[in-house]
Design an enzyme around this catalytic site. Sequence first.
Site, short mmCIF file in Angstrom:
data_model
loop_
_atom_site.label_atom_id
_atom_site.label_comp_id
_atom_site.label_asym_id
_atom_site.label_seq_id
_atom_site.Cartn_x
_atom_site.Cartn_y
_atom_site.Cartn_z
CG HIS A 193 52.48 46.19 24.36
ND1 HIS A 193 51.61 47.00 23.67
CD2 HIS A 193 52.26 44.93 23.92
CE1 HIS A 193 50.88 46.25 22.84
NE2 HIS A 193 51.26 45.00 22.97
CB THR A 194 58.97 48.29 26.76
OG1 THR A 194 59.53 47.70 25.58
CG2 THR A 194 58.68 47.18 27.77
CB SER A 220 54.06 45.00 6.79
OG SER A 220 52.78 45.13 7.38
CB SER A 221 52.58 49.64 9.26
OG SER A 221 53.01 49.34 10.57
CG ASP A 260 57.34 48.48 15.11
OD1 ASP A 260 58.03 47.78 15.88
OD2 ASP A 260 56.10 48.43 15.08
#
Length: 390
Positions: free
Chosen positions: A35-36, A127-128, A172
């Site tokens: 969450h950075t 996975s997204s 990601d």
Amino acid sequence: MYELSTLYAAFEQYFGHPPTRIARAPGRVNLIGEHTDYNDGFVFPMALDRATYVAARPRNDQIVRVFSIKFRDEDQFDLQQIVRDERRQWVNYIRGVAKGLLARDLPLRGADLMIDSDVPAGSGLSSSAALEVAVGYTFQLLNNINLLGEELALVAQGAEHTFVGVKCGIMDQLIAALGEAGHALLIDCRDLSYRPVPIPAEARVVVCDSGVRHRLAGSEYNQRRAGCEEAVRLLKPALGKIQALRDVRSSDLAMYGHLLPPDLLPLARHVVSENERTLAAAEALAAGDLVKMGQLMVASHVSLRDDYRVSVRELDTLVDLALAAPGCFGSRMTGGGFGGSTVSLVAADHVDAFVAAMVDGYAIRTGRKLQPLVCTAGAGVSCVYASEEE
């Protein structure tokens, strides 16, 4: 190991002709730095040897046909009129990437696409993003487009923002595009610079899926992001030209934390301390200090559990079991939270005993079956099959 021949044969059977390209983009596990990313901060992920695969063949029109093996579902859309699907979320990742490429004035032609993956969905292994980056790279291959990895990651992130509705950070997509085998990447999410750090040969990374699934879109994820942005607004009068929580230090919070309401102070405290931990973790891993790296991972989990409040009972149980298991240096939840997976750093010569202890312990504590993944740091997006036929 994933069998490309199975995907090739399935494509040929479904579409009536063979694919001309197959691309893969990896899932990821974040060692530390949670969450950075959407706070312009630092993250420390590695790409996995699990990936999403896209088999493709260009068409002579503007129609894109898609079949997902995992969902046993199909989609079709026109590149000249791309709209969100309000019923099926998975198709919006693909449509959003196509729309993002077209928005950059890149020429696209239609395509037949077949998608498969061995990245467990909903487990916090992204996975997204693997899907977005694999699809984006496939369109590049079919249309002779050359984007830098950073540009491809931004297109993929934009798809998730606009078409899926999750205001995710860039981590990601960036690790899916730029991952390096055998290394974790320390990524600065402000300027997208990165530094590969080798993972010591005597260590293994083990991912344990809690079996609890999360739904990020429209959920508490976006609320926390908004809370972080509000904290920056409230701290600006005291701290001056800060743009994000990345610009705030722990000493600043100690002095000016009283400016934040009780619900926002813990959010800010997590992000600020997590950035500091992430930079320290990269130095520790580079020096081969696995004990220090493990301690930082545990501190990260405590902060995510108590301050950011994104852990759940099953994740806490997995961390407790890991820290009591043989050869474990450290463990923490990884991914957005509210379910998903933990990541543990384990001595290579204790991996088998560690895995056995985790499987037995989780079954006793929760009644759930655990299938730990002993992960290898893989490479980023690539073309794994190309025919001579265009």
